[in-house]
Design an enzyme around this catalytic site. Structure first.
Site, PDB file in Angstrom:
ATOM      1  N   HIS A 130      79.142 -77.065  13.722  1.00 29.56           N
ATOM      2  CA  HIS A 130      78.721 -78.498  13.765  1.00 29.56           C
ATOM      3  C   HIS A 130      79.667 -79.519  13.792  1.00 29.56           C
ATOM      4  O   HIS A 130      79.418 -80.553  14.425  1.00 29.56           O
ATOM      5  CB  HIS A 130      77.863 -78.800  12.574  1.00 29.56           C
ATOM      6  CG  HIS A 130      76.431 -77.867  12.668  1.00 29.56           C
ATOM      7  ND1 HIS A 130      76.149 -77.083  11.976  1.00 29.56           N
ATOM      8  CD2 HIS A 130      75.274 -78.444  13.423  1.00 29.56           C
ATOM      9  CE1 HIS A 130      74.955 -76.459  12.409  1.00 29.56           C
ATOM     10  NE2 HIS A 130      74.689 -77.362  13.273  1.00 29.56           N
ATOM     11  N   ARG A 238      68.943 -83.693  14.393  1.00 28.00           N
ATOM     12  CA  ARG A 238      69.338 -83.010  13.176  1.00 28.00           C
ATOM     13  C   ARG A 238      69.481 -84.095  11.944  1.00 28.00           C
ATOM     14  O   ARG A 238      70.338 -84.575  11.745  1.00 28.00           O
ATOM     15  CB  ARG A 238      70.940 -82.560  13.404  1.00 28.00           C
ATOM     16  CG  ARG A 238      70.969 -81.330  14.573  1.00 28.00           C
ATOM     17  CD  ARG A 238      72.213 -80.826  14.827  1.00 28.00           C
ATOM     18  NE  ARG A 238      72.553 -79.579  15.304  1.00 28.00           N
ATOM     19  CZ  ARG A 238      72.900 -79.675  16.741  1.00 28.00           C
ATOM     20  NH1 ARG A 238      72.914 -80.591  17.213  1.00 28.00           N
ATOM     21  NH2 ARG A 238      72.978 -78.243  17.106  1.00 28.00           N
ATOM     22  N   GLU A 373      65.418 -68.809  15.819  1.00 29.10           N
ATOM     23  CA  GLU A 373      67.163 -68.514  15.759  1.00 29.10           C
ATOM     24  C   GLU A 373      67.400 -67.657  14.753  1.00 29.10           C
ATOM     25  O   GLU A 373      68.656 -67.431  14.659  1.00 29.10           O
ATOM     26  CB  GLU A 373      67.731 -69.914  15.528  1.00 29.10           C
ATOM     27  CG  GLU A 373      67.047 -70.792  13.974  1.00 29.10           C
ATOM     28  CD  GLU A 373      67.571 -72.080  13.979  1.00 29.10           C
ATOM     29  OE1 GLU A 373      68.857 -72.419  14.504  1.00 29.10           O
ATOM     30  OE2 GLU A 373      67.081 -72.619  13.089  1.00 29.10           O
ATOM     31  N   ASP A 397      72.514 -70.292  16.302  1.00 27.06           N
ATOM     32  CA  ASP A 397      72.248 -69.318  15.018  1.00 27.06           C
ATOM     33  C   ASP A 397      71.804 -68.062  15.587  1.00 27.06           C
ATOM     34  O   ASP A 397      72.007 -67.233  15.096  1.00 27.06           O
ATOM     35  CB  ASP A 397      71.346 -70.038  14.266  1.00 27.06           C
ATOM     36  CG  ASP A 397      71.920 -71.044  13.196  1.00 27.06           C
ATOM     37  OD1 ASP A 397      73.109 -70.857  12.799  1.00 27.06           O
ATOM     38  OD2 ASP A 397      71.547 -72.233  13.145  1.00 27.06           O
ATOM     39  N   CYS A 444      67.678 -75.375  22.584  1.00 24.83           N
ATOM     40  CA  CYS A 444      68.451 -76.435  21.929  1.00 24.83           C
ATOM     41  C   CYS A 444      69.715 -76.193  21.369  1.00 24.83           C
ATOM     42  O   CYS A 444      70.373 -76.956  20.819  1.00 24.83           O
ATOM     43  CB  CYS A 444      67.623 -77.217  21.048  1.00 24.83           C
ATOM     44  SG  CYS A 444      67.025 -76.541  19.773  1.00 24.83           S
TER      45      CYS A 444
END
Ligand code: PEP
Ligand code: MG
Length: 529
Positions: A130, A238, A373, A397, A444
């Site tokens: 991230h 997010r 995911e 993920d 995404c």
């Protein structure tokens, strides 16, 4: 003092720090090593702390394990005093510079002084951690996962870096500097040309099929960038970033205002609010997160939300309230099976009932979607699709879990492979299930922002792409070049292949067949291992 200012629970952290400093056996070991063995004090503090922390981490009690972080934090402070070094304040840099760090958490990255941060060089992490994703969104060039690079870089030295190819040069010569600066200008020119070439409005393939292109955001400051890049909506907000870098939980009103601001700015375009995905590599210091041994497989996302309905419900209330003022939809992360989806939907229904009783307005037909995911969710997409209005594939993920490659571990970053045949098959199965159920299937993860994969993703049946705004111009241009018919043929062809190497070679060949150059993600920018 700290207790007075921060309250009992947070001030207590400093109490724990003081207790550590008073620990007699730690003190005795320190004195013995410095006085008797005549070892350098800084070295002794560092190695003793590491040794103690290792022991603490090996204990099963999570509370005790967590104290290891406190110990290392105190050690860091002592070392700064011993070395007479100021702790750098990343929120407010004195002058433009490249930040070199052994580790940089997403919460640290979220508060970077963007105007003065020229680049990031980080030992840990990888392209889809991230911190890297945020750097890309903030358009800060970054090179991640360099292992022990920081031990070779001293404060104040000259560095040149290129985030697109993952290169860091120490003490660059004038020639190297000029080459890097040329590359930067070329990138900026290309990006501007792409922005101008692609028109605003719906994005279509060469054969006229609409493929919505949307932006992922972490922070509200990314909304103007997204609109400037012609985003047709926010495909992933997010929201967990609202919970980081603060001493208390955000209130319902604060969250409502944050969601409302984005919903209003985008209206009538859609905004997908993802419920908080805390855990993994994003930790809120005020929620009691004892670090799991395997945080990516641990108490994360909806698992945390279902265990803390008090926190979850506040977020859902804020999201539902914001739905009256824009085109808002709610998405749940890390769904691993039908029970979990039904459980989070039941909490949503409870919250709707509460709002109805209180006569608080919300959109009763708000669309609800699931991220796909986790591999078990892929296997159950036929069942999940009956309970959702849309799917959004989270490849960051999905790749991590299906290939068993921790996305923040630089040692295995080379094994993280978007073109793995298993990954492409899972995308295909998910898209098939969505089509059978008549719901859209977006994607995404970071793969959505890499032009190398655009054609094959469309061919596999993905119906929309959401990415960092910086990637939109290139992807929108790419979609307008692609014919869906050809894309389907390409997907059929690569689905027959059994290795990532073959698949990548074929994708590169197709991509470069009309003179384009394949590289990861947005050209000449972003984070790279
Ligand atoms: C993903 O996993 O692909 C995703 C988009 O979510 P995140 O990167 O926040 O885990
Ligand atoms: Mg994810």
């Amino acid at each position: 003092m700290a207790v007075k200012e921060l309250g009992e629970s947070h001030g207590g952290i400093f109490h724990a720090h003081l207790l550590l400093l008073d620990d007699l056996s730690l003190r005795n070991d320190l004195v013995a090593a410095v006085v008797d063995k005549r070892l350098n004090a800084e070295h002794v503090v560092h190695s003793l702390a590491e040794q103690y922390a290792r022991t603490m981490r090996s204990v099963t009690d999570p509370m005790f394990r967590e104290r290891a972080a406190d110990l290392l934090d105190v050690t860091d402070r002592i070392l700064h005093h011993l070395l007479d070094a100021e702790r750098p304040n990343l929120k407010q840099l004195q002058h433009p510079c490249i930040i070199v760090a052994h580790d940089l958490s997403p919460s640290d990255a979220a508060t970077l002084d963007v105007d003065h941060t020229l680049g990031l060089v980080v030992d840990s992490g990888s392209v889809t951690s991230h911190t890297a994703i945020l750097a890309r969104a903030l358009e800060i060039p970054a090179v991640m996962g360099l292992s022990l690079m920081t031990t070779h870089i001293e404060n104040g030295v000259d560095i040149a870096l290129d985030g697109s190819v993952g290169i860091v040069v120490l003490h660059p010569t004038k020639g190297t500097r000029d080459k890097f600066l040329q590359g930067k200008h070329l990138f900026e020119e290309q990006r501007e040309a792409l922005r101008k070439a692609v028109e605003a409005g719906p994005c279509r393939t060469r054969d006229g099929v609409e493929v919505p292109t949307l932006a992922n955001i972490e922070l509200p400051i990314e909304v103007p960038h997204s609109l400037k890049a012609n985003a047709e909506g926010i495909g992933l907000y997010r929201t967990e970033y609202l919970f980081l870098n603060r001493d208390s939980l955000p209130t319902e009103e604060e969250q409502y205002q944050a969601y409302l601001e984005v919903a209003r700015a985008l209206k009538p375009k859609p905004v997908t609010l993802r419920t908080m995905d805390l855990g993994g590599d994003k930790f809120a210091s005020h929620v009691h997160f004892a670090r799991d041994e395997n945080p990516q497989l641990g108490w994360r996302a909806v698992r945390f939300c279902l265990a803390r309905p008090d926190i979850f419900k506040v977020q859902l209330r804020a999201m539902l309230r914001a739905s009256t003022e824009g085109n808002v939809e709610i998405m749940f992360p890390m769904i691993s099976g039908l029970e979990e989806l039904l459980q989070v939907k039941a909490v949503l229904e409870e919250v709707k009932e509460e709002l109805k009783r209180e006569k608080v307005a919300f959109d009763p037909n708000i669309r609800v979607g699931s991220m796909i995911e986790v591999p078990s969710a892929v296997a159950l997409t036929d069942a999940l699709s009956q309970e959702c209005d849309f799917f959004s594939i989270g490849t960051n993920d999905l790749i991590q879990y299906s290939l068993a490659v921790d996305r923040v571990n630089e040692k295995i970053a080379h094994l993280y492979e978007p073109a793995h045949p298993a990954v492409l098959r899972m995308i295909k199965w998910t898209a098939n299930a969505a089509r059978a159920a008549g719901i859209p299937c977006g994607l995404c993860g970071e793969m959505a922002g890499d032009p190398l994969y655009t054609e094959v993703l469309l061919g596999l049946g993905v119906t929309s792409l959401s990415m960092s705004a910086v990637g939109l111009p290139a992807i929108r241009a790419e979609i307008s070049r692609v014919s869906l018919e050809e894309a389907r043929a390409l997907a059929r062809e690569v689905l027959k292949m059994h290795t990532a190497r073959e698949i990548k070679a074929r994708l590169r060949e197709k991509f470069e067949s009309d003179g384009r150059l394949a590289g990861y993600a947005t050209p000449l920018h972003g984070a790279k291992t």
